[in-house]
Write a protein that holds these residues in place. Structure first.
Motif, PDB file in Angstrom:
ATOM      1  N   ALA A 120       0.457  -1.203   0.061  1.00  0.00           N
ATOM      2  CA  ALA A 120      -0.339  -0.308  -0.213  1.00  0.00           C
ATOM      3  C   ALA A 120       0.574   1.262   0.330  1.00  0.00           C
ATOM      4  O   ALA A 120       0.330   2.350  -0.590  1.00  0.00           O
ATOM      5  CB  ALA A 120      -0.832   0.009   1.255  1.00  0.00           C
ATOM      6  N   ILE A 121       2.384   0.857   0.617  1.00  0.00           N
ATOM      7  CA  ILE A 121       2.473   2.584   1.260  1.00  0.00           C
ATOM      8  C   ILE A 121       3.954   2.650  -0.473  1.00  0.00           C
ATOM      9  O   ILE A 121       4.237   3.429  -0.042  1.00  0.00           O
ATOM     10  CB  ILE A 121       3.683   2.405   2.228  1.00  0.00           C
ATOM     11  N   ALA A 122       4.196   1.562  -1.691  1.00  0.00           N
ATOM     12  CA  ALA A 122       4.312   1.574  -1.981  1.00  0.00           C
ATOM     13  C   ALA A 122       4.334   2.435  -3.487  1.00  0.00           C
ATOM     14  O   ALA A 122       5.445   2.840  -3.874  1.00  0.00           O
ATOM     15  CB  ALA A 122       5.024   0.097  -3.250  1.00  0.00           C
ATOM     16  N   VAL A 123       2.958   2.649  -3.183  1.00  0.00           N
ATOM     17  CA  VAL A 123       2.257   4.118  -4.562  1.00  0.00           C
ATOM     18  C   VAL A 123       2.785   5.493  -3.673  1.00  0.00           C
ATOM     19  O   VAL A 123       1.699   6.399  -4.540  1.00  0.00           O
ATOM     20  CB  VAL A 123       1.508   3.449  -4.349  1.00  0.00           C
ATOM     21  N   ARG A 124       3.357   5.716  -2.695  1.00  0.00           N
ATOM     22  CA  ARG A 124       3.387   6.879  -2.327  1.00  0.00           C
ATOM     23  C   ARG A 124       1.879   7.308  -1.980  1.00  0.00           C
ATOM     24  O   ARG A 124       1.642   8.735  -2.890  1.00  0.00           O
ATOM     25  CB  ARG A 124       4.300   7.301  -2.350  1.00  0.00           C
ATOM     26  N   PRO A 125       0.918   6.849  -1.628  1.00  0.00           N
ATOM     27  CA  PRO A 125      -0.608   7.438  -1.172  1.00  0.00           C
ATOM     28  C   PRO A 125      -0.336   8.753  -0.220  1.00  0.00           C
ATOM     29  O   PRO A 125       0.451   9.146   0.347  1.00  0.00           O
ATOM     30  CB  PRO A 125      -1.118   6.752  -0.566  1.00  0.00           C
ATOM     31  N   VAL A 157       6.347   2.008  11.950  1.00  0.00           N
ATOM     32  CA  VAL A 157       5.940   2.733  10.943  1.00  0.00           C
ATOM     33  C   VAL A 157       4.732   4.393   9.969  1.00  0.00           C
ATOM     34  O   VAL A 157       5.019   4.776   9.713  1.00  0.00           O
ATOM     35  CB  VAL A 157       5.490   2.046   9.749  1.00  0.00           C
ATOM     36  N   ILE A 158       3.769   3.905  10.818  1.00  0.00           N
ATOM     37  CA  ILE A 158       2.726   5.017  11.035  1.00  0.00           C
ATOM     38  C   ILE A 158       2.922   6.147  11.403  1.00  0.00           C
ATOM     39  O   ILE A 158       3.532   7.031  10.655  1.00  0.00           O
ATOM     40  CB  ILE A 158       1.877   4.802  11.533  1.00  0.00           C
ATOM     41  N   ALA A 159       4.484   6.503  11.710  1.00  0.00           N
ATOM     42  CA  ALA A 159       4.539   7.392  13.134  1.00  0.00           C
ATOM     43  C   ALA A 159       5.597   8.401  11.667  1.00  0.00           C
ATOM     44  O   ALA A 159       5.173   9.250  11.072  1.00  0.00           O
ATOM     45  CB  ALA A 159       5.473   7.528  13.913  1.00  0.00           C
ATOM     46  N   GLY A 160       5.822   6.952  10.747  1.00  0.00           N
ATOM     47  CA  GLY A 160       6.845   7.054   9.842  1.00  0.00           C
ATOM     48  C   GLY A 160       6.106   8.091   8.453  1.00  0.00           C
ATOM     49  O   GLY A 160       6.583   8.872   7.649  1.00  0.00           O
ATOM     50  N   LEU A 161       5.380   7.741   8.091  1.00  0.00           N
ATOM     51  CA  LEU A 161       4.410   8.122   7.341  1.00  0.00           C
ATOM     52  C   LEU A 161       3.458   9.412   7.500  1.00  0.00           C
ATOM     53  O   LEU A 161       3.151  10.270   6.506  1.00  0.00           O
ATOM     54  CB  LEU A 161       3.056   7.357   6.448  1.00  0.00           C
ATOM     55  N   LYS A 162       3.104   9.985   8.733  1.00  0.00           N
ATOM     56  CA  LYS A 162       2.715  10.768   9.469  1.00  0.00           C
ATOM     57  C   LYS A 162       3.546  12.261   8.919  1.00  0.00           C
ATOM     58  O   LYS A 162       3.296  13.181   8.717  1.00  0.00           O
ATOM     59  CB  LYS A 162       2.481  10.642  10.850  1.00  0.00           C
ATOM     60  N   LYS A 163       5.568  11.935   9.525  1.00  0.00           N
ATOM     61  CA  LYS A 163       5.904  13.094   8.796  1.00  0.00           C
ATOM     62  C   LYS A 163       6.315  13.098   7.307  1.00  0.00           C
ATOM     63  O   LYS A 163       6.473  14.091   7.369  1.00  0.00           O
ATOM     64  CB  LYS A 163       7.525  12.329  10.019  1.00  0.00           C
ATOM     65  N   ALA A 164       5.901  12.396   6.760  1.00  0.00           N
ATOM     66  CA  ALA A 164       6.133  12.370   5.518  1.00  0.00           C
ATOM     67  C   ALA A 164       4.521  12.788   5.124  1.00  0.00           C
ATOM     68  O   ALA A 164       4.651  13.707   2.994  1.00  0.00           O
ATOM     69  CB  ALA A 164       6.510  10.981   4.372  1.00  0.00           C
ATOM     70  N   GLY A 165       3.338  13.375   5.863  1.00  0.00           N
ATOM     71  CA  GLY A 165       2.348  14.084   5.039  1.00  0.00           C
ATOM     72  C   GLY A 165       1.014  13.110   4.847  1.00  0.00           C
ATOM     73  O   GLY A 165       0.393  14.507   4.506  1.00  0.00           O
ATOM     74  N   VAL A 166       1.423  11.791   4.806  1.00  0.00           N
ATOM     75  CA  VAL A 166       0.160  10.826   4.748  1.00  0.00           C
ATOM     76  C   VAL A 166      -0.765  11.444   5.757  1.00  0.00           C
ATOM     77  O   VAL A 166      -0.439  11.597   6.104  1.00  0.00           O
ATOM     78  CB  VAL A 166       0.630   9.704   4.715  1.00  0.00           C
ATOM     79  N   ALA A 167      -1.835  11.778   4.674  1.00  0.00           N
ATOM     80  CA  ALA A 167      -3.752  10.800   6.319  1.00  0.00           C
ATOM     81  C   ALA A 167      -3.175   9.773   6.457  1.00  0.00           C
ATOM     82  O   ALA A 167      -4.200   8.652   5.627  1.00  0.00           O
ATOM     83  CB  ALA A 167      -4.411  12.125   5.503  1.00  0.00           C
ATOM     84  N   ILE A 168      -3.599   9.553   7.447  1.00  0.00           N
ATOM     85  CA  ILE A 168      -3.785   7.598   7.407  1.00  0.00           C
ATOM     86  C   ILE A 168      -5.144   7.675   8.188  1.00  0.00           C
ATOM     87  O   ILE A 168      -5.356   8.430   9.809  1.00  0.00           O
ATOM     88  CB  ILE A 168      -2.396   7.503   8.171  1.00  0.00           C
ATOM     89  N   LEU A 169      -6.031   6.808   8.201  1.00  0.00           N
ATOM     90  CA  LEU A 169      -7.400   6.115   8.145  1.00  0.00           C
ATOM     91  C   LEU A 169      -7.407   4.834   9.755  1.00  0.00           C
ATOM     92  O   LEU A 169      -7.298   3.833   8.863  1.00  0.00           O
ATOM     93  CB  LEU A 169      -8.458   6.814   7.092  1.00  0.00           C
ATOM     94  N   PHE A 170      -6.967   5.375  10.036  1.00  0.00           N
ATOM     95  CA  PHE A 170      -6.751   3.566  11.418  1.00  0.00           C
ATOM     96  C   PHE A 170      -7.708   3.318  11.480  1.00  0.00           C
ATOM     97  O   PHE A 170      -9.030   4.195  12.853  1.00  0.00           O
ATOM     98  CB  PHE A 170      -5.578   4.265  12.663  1.00  0.00           C
ATOM     99  N   ILE A 171      -8.736   2.465  11.791  1.00  0.00           N
ATOM    100  CA  ILE A 171     -10.347   1.830  12.991  1.00  0.00           C
ATOM    101  C   ILE A 171      -9.469   0.518  13.071  1.00  0.00           C
ATOM    102  O   ILE A 171      -8.591  -0.791  12.025  1.00  0.00           O
ATOM    103  CB  ILE A 171     -10.290   1.614  10.525  1.00  0.00           C
ATOM    104  N   SER A 172     -10.230   0.638  13.762  1.00  0.00           N
ATOM    105  CA  SER A 172      -9.510  -1.209  14.683  1.00  0.00           C
ATOM    106  C   SER A 172     -10.720  -1.100  16.018  1.00  0.00           C
ATOM    107  O   SER A 172     -11.154   0.191  16.545  1.00  0.00           O
ATOM    108  CB  SER A 172      -8.300  -0.848  15.473  1.00  0.00           C
ATOM    109  N   HIS A 173     -11.136  -1.638  16.301  1.00  0.00           N
ATOM    110  CA  HIS A 173     -11.664  -1.870  17.753  1.00  0.00           C
ATOM    111  C   HIS A 173     -10.740  -1.967  19.185  1.00  0.00           C
ATOM    112  O   HIS A 173     -11.715  -2.059  20.204  1.00  0.00           O
ATOM    113  CB  HIS A 173     -12.353  -3.437  17.809  1.00  0.00           C
TER     114      HIS A 173
END
Length: 508
Positions: free
Chosen positions: A149-154, A177-193
């Motif tokens: 999923a992150i290979a396409v630089r979303p 990994v999520i923290a690194g994506l945040k720094k790169a400016g990615v908006a992350i939708l995290f779904i968990s129960h």
């Protein structure tokens, strides 16, 4: 997303919902099963069309005719059920559809392996990119799906229950990994129960209920109890009452005098679980606790006749029983609900009515068809008893939320009047409201004499519902504790020590 409305025949899944995400933030979408979360995600990823509303990315209105349009716009998704190809290599899965090409048009596999290896290193995955995906555990496959999923630089990365098959160390790595994506400016939708994880990783929350927007909140400004109330629209005191009832129950008093319904003596299977003893009485809920890979599911499959033991014996009502197939266990009224409800549980293309009647029909034989009127009565009674939503018996099960699919699966087994019900992660991936309903149902069934083996990775849940807890570690049983004022701390200590507890409440 502004004013999103999605309607299905006879139901409105989303009603004028607004949702927004900012670059470099982790945003959690919360709500009960059936609240509209999945429909909103499908609209955002182009899987589901919308009847009204607008979707904008970077301030530009977009129209998705399908998932490919969403991906081209920068929306990438990792689903709870890993949708990769196990017969292909890790590299082939990560690079599928975007393989680097040589000048003459062939695939440059050397470059593909290099790119995959670099992505895996960012996730601290030290696996061979050329290895077959099926050789790896479900947890590793989940991380490979995230690498793809992150290979396409979303611009937008949607993680749907990404931690459901990960242990604590793997969750920690994923959060890095999520923290690194945040720094790169990615908006992350995290779904968990898992509320603990939501509060650890999320910056903002959006809550849906019954297809409508309840509100958007900063995570550090919303108490957890308030979040639960907003999700379910009612107080969850039922969980407190359930735990108090379980611990005050006098079931242990008659268990000592009554013979067990089922007992396993020296039951084991090479490579799966070391020989162990386990007994379950009528009206007793035996919890099974242990870390990922401790042998919980392997034990369940032996008790249910799915796998054959290499040694040991099972006794039912004090008499030897040998289950060559799951049908043999079903003849003794032993039912097993798998943790993989999509693959080994529900039949997604059949209706609620057909799924509920399935086990009973198989038990009767295919030449003794259950009359349609009887099927309708069965479906109607269990839809009402288990609060299955929507209440339409002709609804296709694949369109239901995870919690309601789990209820349909429970209804199927309850329809055959089991004596022992083995539940493997029955509440995984469902919301707190549905969890409370299922836990209360299991408790009520035990009060009426049903024996239950209850397996869950959530230790609080095991303690809340069980009369006794069998503890597994490294595919062997290391303890058997009566649930008298047990705490999560004591349970964790028993799991960590890996040796039978010296507590006087232990039954060996």
């Amino acid at each position: 997303m502004t004013g999103i409305t999605v309607e299905f025949p006879g139901a409105r899944a989303l009603d004028d919902v607004d949702f927004r995400m900012f670059p470099g933030e982790v945003h959690s979408l919360m709500g009960e099963n059936g609240a509209g979360k999945s429909t909103l995600i499908k609209a955002l990823t182009g899987v589901q069309g919308i009847d009204r509303g607008l979707i904008e990315i970077d301030g530009v209105t977009v129209h998705f005719a399908g998932p490919a349009d969403a991906q081209r716009a920068g929306v990438s998704t990792v689903y709870q059920e890993v949708n990769l190809l196990p017969n292909l290599s890790v590299t082939e899965n990560v690079m599928l559809g975007r393989e680097p090409r040589r000048r003459w048009g062939g695939i440059d596999w050397r470059a593909a392996h290099r790119t995959t290896a670099r992505l895996l290193r960012t996730m601290n995955l030290t696996i061979d990119p050329s290895s077959r995906l099926s050789e790896h555990s479900p947890a590793v496959q989940q991380l490979v799906a995230i690498a793809r999923a992150i290979a396409v630089r979303p611009k937008v990365l949607i993680l749907d229950e990404p931690t459901s098959s990960l242990d604590n160390d793997e969750v920690t790595e994923l959060f890095r990994v999520i923290a690194g994506l945040k720094k790169a400016g990615v908006a992350i939708l995290f779904i968990s129960h898992f509320l603990e994880q939501v509060y650890e990783i999320s910056d903002r929350l959006t809550v849906l209920r019954d297809g409508r927007l309840v509100g958007e909140y900063l995570t550090d400004e919303l108490l957890r109890i308030d979040l639960v109330h907003k999700m379910v629209g009612k107080d969850l005191s039922v969980l407190v009452d359930l735990q108090a009832h379980t611990r005050e129950s006098e079931v242990e008093e008659h268990l000592a005098a009554d013979p067990p319904l089922i007992s396993a003596i020296g039951l084991g299977r090479d490579g799966a679980i070391t020989p162990l003893d386990l007994s379950v009485h009528e009206g007793e809920i035996v919890g099974v606790a242990g870390l990922l890979g401790s042998g919980r599911t392997e034990l369940a499959r032996l008790l249910a006749g799915i796998d054959r033991p290499d040694e040991g014996q099972i006794f039912v009502d004090g008499k030897p029983a040998r289950f060559r197939t799951p049908r043999g266990a079903l003849r003794r009224r032993i039912a097993y609900a798998s943790e993989d409800r999509r693959t080994e549980g529900i039949l997604a293309d059949l209706t609620v009515r057909e799924n509920i009647a399935l086990a009973l029909q198989a038990d009767l034989g295919w030449f003794r068809r259950i009359p349609r009127r009887r099927q309708d009565e069965l479906a109607a009674s269990y839809i009402q008893a288990l609060n299955i939503r929507p209440s339409d018996p002709e609804a296709v099960v694949g369109t239901l939320s995870g919690g309601n699919q789990q209820k349909v699966l429970l209804a199927r087994w309850l329809a055959i009047a089991p004596r022992l019900l083995i539940l493997d992660e029955p509440t995984r991936g469902i919301d707190v409201g549905a969890k409370a309903e299922i836990q209360k149902l299991v408790s009520d069934l035990a009060e009426n004499g049903l024996a239950v083996v209850f397996i869950s990775a959530e230790l609080e849940e095991v303690l809340r519902i069980s009369h006794r807890v069998a503890i597994l570690r490294d595919r062997r049983k290391v303890g058997d504790l009566a649930n008298n004022d047990l705490s999560v701390g004591r349970l964790l200590a028993a799991i960590a020590d890996g040796e039978p507890s010296e507590d006087p409440g232990v039954a060996r």
